[in-house]
Design a protein around this motif. Structure first.
Motif, PDB file in Angstrom:
ATOM      1  N   PRO A  97       0.806  -1.235   0.000  1.00 53.63           N
ATOM      2  CA  PRO A  97       0.000   0.000   0.000  1.00 53.63           C
ATOM      3  C   PRO A  97       0.833   1.276   0.000  1.00 53.63           C
ATOM      4  O   PRO A  97       0.518   2.230  -0.724  1.00 53.63           O
ATOM      5  N   GLU A  98       1.916   1.308   0.798  1.00 52.70           N
ATOM      6  CA  GLU A  98       2.749   2.509   0.852  1.00 52.70           C
ATOM      7  C   GLU A  98       3.401   2.818  -0.497  1.00 52.70           C
ATOM      8  O   GLU A  98       3.438   3.969  -0.943  1.00 52.70           O
ATOM      9  N   LEU A  99       3.909   1.777  -1.135  1.00 49.71           N
ATOM     10  CA  LEU A  99       4.558   1.982  -2.437  1.00 49.71           C
ATOM     11  C   LEU A  99       3.548   2.289  -3.523  1.00 49.71           C
ATOM     12  O   LEU A  99       3.827   3.088  -4.434  1.00 49.71           O
ATOM     13  N   GLN A 100       2.382   1.713  -3.458  1.00 50.46           N
ATOM     14  CA  GLN A 100       1.332   2.040  -4.431  1.00 50.46           C
ATOM     15  C   GLN A 100       0.936   3.516  -4.306  1.00 50.46           C
ATOM     16  O   GLN A 100       0.762   4.204  -5.317  1.00 50.46           O
ATOM     17  N   THR A 101       0.806   3.987  -3.090  1.00 45.18           N
ATOM     18  CA  THR A 101       0.453   5.392  -2.875  1.00 45.18           C
ATOM     19  C   THR A 101       1.523   6.307  -3.441  1.00 45.18           C
ATOM     20  O   THR A 101       1.215   7.320  -4.087  1.00 45.18           O
ATOM     21  N   ALA A 102       2.788   5.959  -3.233  1.00 44.23           N
ATOM     22  CA  ALA A 102       3.888   6.771  -3.758  1.00 44.23           C
ATOM     23  C   ALA A 102       3.925   6.742  -5.281  1.00 44.23           C
ATOM     24  O   ALA A 102       4.110   7.787  -5.933  1.00 44.23           O
ATOM     25  N   ALA A 103       3.759   5.549  -5.861  1.00 41.73           N
ATOM     26  CA  ALA A 103       3.777   5.433  -7.323  1.00 41.73           C
ATOM     27  C   ALA A 103       2.630   6.222  -7.933  1.00 41.73           C
ATOM     28  O   ALA A 103       2.793   6.895  -8.964  1.00 41.73           O
ATOM     29  N   ARG A 104       1.466   6.153  -7.319  1.00 25.95           N
ATOM     30  CA  ARG A 104       0.305   6.895  -7.822  1.00 25.95           C
ATOM     31  C   ARG A 104       0.527   8.403  -7.704  1.00 25.95           C
ATOM     32  O   ARG A 104       0.186   9.172  -8.615  1.00 25.95           O
ATOM     33  N   TRP A 105       1.109   8.829  -6.596  1.00 24.27           N
ATOM     34  CA  TRP A 105       1.416  10.255  -6.378  1.00 24.27           C
ATOM     35  C   TRP A 105       2.336  10.765  -7.490  1.00 24.27           C
ATOM     36  O   TRP A 105       2.122  11.848  -8.045  1.00 24.27           O
ATOM     37  N   LEU A 106       3.342   9.994  -7.814  1.00 19.80           N
ATOM     38  CA  LEU A 106       4.278  10.393  -8.870  1.00 19.80           C
ATOM     39  C   LEU A 106       3.614  10.377 -10.242  1.00 19.80           C
ATOM     40  O   LEU A 106       3.775  11.311 -11.038  1.00 19.80           O
ATOM     41  N   LYS A 107       2.866   9.327 -10.513  1.00 19.24           N
ATOM     42  CA  LYS A 107       2.222   9.213 -11.819  1.00 19.24           C
ATOM     43  C   LYS A 107       1.222  10.345 -12.033  1.00 19.24           C
ATOM     44  O   LYS A 107       1.087  10.869 -13.143  1.00 19.24           O
ATOM     45  N   ASP A 108       0.514  10.745 -10.967  1.00 20.16           N
ATOM     46  CA  ASP A 108      -0.432  11.859 -11.060  1.00 20.16           C
ATOM     47  C   ASP A 108       0.264  13.169 -11.421  1.00 20.16           C
ATOM     48  O   ASP A 108      -0.385  14.109 -11.890  1.00 20.16           O
ATOM     49  N   ARG A 109       1.576  13.219 -11.208  1.00 19.32           N
ATOM     50  CA  ARG A 109       2.365  14.413 -11.527  1.00 19.32           C
ATOM     51  C   ARG A 109       3.186  14.218 -12.791  1.00 19.32           C
ATOM     52  O   ARG A 109       4.180  14.902 -13.013  1.00 19.32           O
ATOM     53  N   ASN A 110       2.743  13.281 -13.622  1.00 18.64           N
ATOM     54  CA  ASN A 110       3.328  13.026 -14.940  1.00 18.64           C
ATOM     55  C   ASN A 110       4.772  12.528 -14.853  1.00 18.64           C
ATOM     56  O   ASN A 110       5.598  12.829 -15.716  1.00 18.64           O
ATOM     57  N   VAL A 111       5.056  11.777 -13.806  1.00 23.51           N
ATOM     58  CA  VAL A 111       6.379  11.175 -13.628  1.00 23.51           C
ATOM     59  C   VAL A 111       6.257   9.669 -13.859  1.00 23.51           C
ATOM     60  O   VAL A 111       5.417   9.011 -13.244  1.00 23.51           O
ATOM     61  N   SER A 112       7.073   9.129 -14.760  1.00 22.60           N
ATOM     62  CA  SER A 112       7.081   7.683 -14.962  1.00 22.60           C
ATOM     63  C   SER A 112       7.896   7.034 -13.845  1.00 22.60           C
ATOM     64  O   SER A 112       8.872   7.602 -13.365  1.00 22.60           O
ATOM     65  N   VAL A 113       7.486   5.840 -13.437  1.00 19.06           N
ATOM     66  CA  VAL A 113       8.074   5.205 -12.258  1.00 19.06           C
ATOM     67  C   VAL A 113       8.677   3.858 -12.625  1.00 19.06           C
ATOM     68  O   VAL A 113       8.092   3.076 -13.363  1.00 19.06           O
ATOM     69  N   LYS A 114       9.865   3.612 -12.082  1.00 17.84           N
ATOM     70  CA  LYS A 114      10.531   2.315 -12.240  1.00 17.84           C
ATOM     71  C   LYS A 114      10.688   1.680 -10.871  1.00 17.84           C
ATOM     72  O   LYS A 114      10.990   2.354  -9.885  1.00 17.84           O
ATOM     73  N   GLY A 115      10.493   0.358 -10.804  1.00 16.96           N
ATOM     74  CA  GLY A 115      10.718  -0.394  -9.582  1.00 16.96           C
ATOM     75  C   GLY A 115      12.089  -1.031  -9.594  1.00 16.96           C
ATOM     76  O   GLY A 115      12.516  -1.604 -10.593  1.00 16.96           O
ATOM     77  N   HIS A 116      12.782  -0.957  -8.443  1.00 16.54           N
ATOM     78  CA  HIS A 116      14.175  -1.425  -8.371  1.00 16.54           C
ATOM     79  C   HIS A 116      14.424  -2.119  -7.044  1.00 16.54           C
ATOM     80  O   HIS A 116      14.247  -1.498  -6.001  1.00 16.54           O
ATOM     81  N   PRO A 117      14.908  -3.373  -7.057  1.00 20.75           N
ATOM     82  CA  PRO A 117      14.829  -4.376  -8.105  1.00 20.75           C
ATOM     83  C   PRO A 117      13.893  -5.486  -7.648  1.00 20.75           C
ATOM     84  O   PRO A 117      13.535  -5.580  -6.478  1.00 20.75           O
ATOM     85  N   LEU A 118      13.539  -6.383  -8.557  1.00 18.32           N
ATOM     86  CA  LEU A 118      12.691  -7.511  -8.192  1.00 18.32           C
ATOM     87  C   LEU A 118      13.501  -8.681  -7.635  1.00 18.32           C
ATOM     88  O   LEU A 118      13.012  -9.448  -6.808  1.00 18.32           O
ATOM     89  N   CYS A 119      14.732  -8.813  -8.071  1.00 15.84           N
ATOM     90  CA  CYS A 119      15.582  -9.906  -7.608  1.00 15.84           C
ATOM     91  C   CYS A 119      17.010  -9.406  -7.452  1.00 15.84           C
ATOM     92  O   CYS A 119      17.588  -8.875  -8.407  1.00 15.84           O
ATOM     93  N   TRP A 120      17.555  -9.552  -6.245  1.00 19.16           N
ATOM     94  CA  TRP A 120      18.929  -9.111  -5.964  1.00 19.16           C
ATOM     95  C   TRP A 120      19.416  -9.858  -4.735  1.00 19.16           C
ATOM     96  O   TRP A 120      18.664 -10.049  -3.769  1.00 19.16           O
ATOM     97  N   HIS A 121      20.668 -10.251  -4.769  1.00 21.90           N
ATOM     98  CA  HIS A 121      21.230 -10.989  -3.629  1.00 21.90           C
ATOM     99  C   HIS A 121      21.491 -10.090  -2.425  1.00 21.90           C
ATOM    100  O   HIS A 121      21.489 -10.552  -1.288  1.00 21.90           O
ATOM    101  N   THR A 122      21.742  -8.822  -2.665  1.00 24.30           N
ATOM    102  CA  THR A 122      21.937  -7.870  -1.571  1.00 24.30           C
ATOM    103  C   THR A 122      20.576  -7.328  -1.135  1.00 24.30           C
ATOM    104  O   THR A 122      19.703  -7.091  -1.973  1.00 24.30           O
ATOM    105  N   LEU A 123      20.409  -7.127   0.155  1.00 22.92           N
ATOM    106  CA  LEU A 123      19.147  -6.624   0.712  1.00 22.92           C
ATOM    107  C   LEU A 123      17.958  -7.497   0.311  1.00 22.92           C
ATOM    108  O   LEU A 123      16.854  -7.006   0.113  1.00 22.92           O
ATOM    109  N   THR A 124      18.206  -8.793   0.187  1.00 18.71           N
ATOM    110  CA  THR A 124      17.093  -9.695  -0.062  1.00 18.71           C
ATOM    111  C   THR A 124      16.468 -10.108   1.267  1.00 18.71           C
ATOM    112  O   THR A 124      17.007  -9.820   2.342  1.00 18.71           O
ATOM    113  N   ALA A 125      15.335 -10.762   1.206  1.00 18.39           N
ATOM    114  CA  ALA A 125      14.608 -11.125   2.428  1.00 18.39           C
ATOM    115  C   ALA A 125      15.443 -12.081   3.284  1.00 18.39           C
ATOM    116  O   ALA A 125      15.848 -13.149   2.807  1.00 18.39           O
TER     117      ALA A 125
END
Length: 409
Positions: A97-125
């Protein structure tokens, strides 16, 4: 830089103005104002999360809102963090929910959004280490399915997998992703991650991203393409804490990675306005000092280097995006003065030069008058425009094949 060097960034178009009855509007003065670029001038702007969610104290929120206003005045792209360790520190409780709200906030201001990253060995779960390798892979693929689906339409560009060149030989600490990359091999894990992401959002732009610009990354990309993996863009990190690459290295990197014929995104660009990290540091993460100040002298150097680097990249026909990694010195990676604004939100010379380039030299804004047929012709940078005629405003797109647009006033 001459505009003829940027012909690939521009297009010719004609606009014909007519009234409601279809009659041409001749001799009418109009203003054409570019409101957005097709090219992505991006920035890592994680502060959009607390601003959009308004979940910080009022004085802090006001400070962050001023920072975001500065960001929005220059950039049209944003990278948001999906580091698994922070996104889902407890299994089953992702911060969707927090990231969706942020992405929507940016998109509403005509900013394209990229997610980083989906898979990475560092900072993984961290909880992946409680699982066997088969279940780690299942959890990683389920994570992609859940998050790419949840953000479909809000985030349609992803760094799918990060730093695979080092992934299977990473030995700083044990982690689940390195374990499965050793089982699957580099190309095998990339193929799995790209296939799942593509399945969940077929229209998304999918990047392979790495800091390694040696031949090893070229070999990996070549292997992926030979294995039938569709890479939409090559991501190149350019953290230059140990000094600006310079024109020669930058052009050499561009030449080597251009032979694939794929779009290139400079995904994480850093040039500091402080002293240069010593060259003997092999892993940038190992350089930790109590204070790394920004100074007027080094701020001028940073501005010159950013100006040259952006100019070289914007000129290159395969480069489609440049992302400044840290917008502000506040909270910048390694404590470096890596932002283009200082920790107190005051702009550095690098901010001013980027704004001048992006909103001035590399934008199209003009006032013209329609001819007897109600037509104006113009040459401009591709992207989004606003036509202003009296008190009327009409939005339109300028693309390479726009041709003649017919607008009713």
């Amino acid at each position: 830089m001459q505009k003829n060097e940027l012909a690939h960034r521009m297009a010719d178009s004609s606009i014909k103005l007519v009234d409601g009855a279809g009659n041409p509007i001749a001799g009418q003065e109009i203003t054409l104002r570019q409101t957005n670029h097709k090219f992505i001038f991006g920035c890592g702007i994680f502060d959009a999360i607390p601003v959009a969610n308004r979940n910080v104290p009022a004085d802090r929120l006001a400070f962050l809102e001023r920072k975001l206003d500065l960001f929005l005045d220059v950039f049209n792209g944003a990278t948001l963090p999906f580091y698994w360790a922070m996104f889902e520190p407890e299994k089953g409780s992702p911060k969707i929910p927090e990231l969706q709200t942020a992405a929507r906030w940016l998109k509403d201001r005509n900013v394209s959004v990229k997610g980083h990253p989906l898979c990475w060995h560092t900072l993984t779960a961290p909880w992946l280490l409680d699982l066997g390798n088969e279940d780690i892979l299942k959890a990683q693929l389920a994570r992609i399915e859940r998050d790419v689906t949840a953000f479909h339409g809000l985030i349609d560009t992803w760094d799918v997998i990060n730093e695979v060149v080092i992934m299977p030989i990473f030995d700083k600490y044990d982690n689940g992703i390195t374990r499965i990359s050793q089982d699957l091999g580099r190309i095998g894990i990339i193929k799995e991650m790209f296939a799942k992401t593509r399945e969940c959002n077929p229209g998304a732009t999918l990047l392979l991203n790495d800091f390694n610009t040696s031949i090893n990354y070229e070999i990996l990309i070549d292997g992926c393409l030979n294995a039938g993996i569709t890479i939409d863009a090559i991501g190149i990190q350019s953290h230059q804490h140990q000094g600006y690459w310079g024109r020669e290295k930058l052009e050499e990197v561009l030449e080597r990675f251009s032979h694939f014929g794929l779009p290139i995104h400079f995904t994480e660009n850093t040039l500091t306005s402080g002293h240069i990290m010593p060259p003997e540091i092999e892993d940038l993460n190992d350089y930790r000092i109590p204070d790394w100040p920004s100074t007027p002298e080094f701020e001028e150097r940073q501005a010159r280097e950013i100006d040259e680097m952006y100019s070289i990249l914007f000129k290159h026909p395969l480069v489609e995006a440049i992302t400044t990694w840290n917008f502000s010195d506040e909270g910048a990676w390694l404590g470096a003065p890596a932002g283009i604004v200082r920790a107190d939100n005051t702009p550095k010379p690098s901010y001013e030069i980027l704004k001048k380039r992006i909103k001035g030299d590399w934008s199209t804004n003009m006032t013209v008058t329609t001819d007897e047929s109600g037509t104006v012709s113009f040459h401009g940078f591709v992207g989004e425009y606003e036509l202003i005629c009296g008190d009327r405003k009409i939005s339109f797109q300028l693309e390479k094949d726009t041709g003649t647009a017919r607008l009713v006033i």
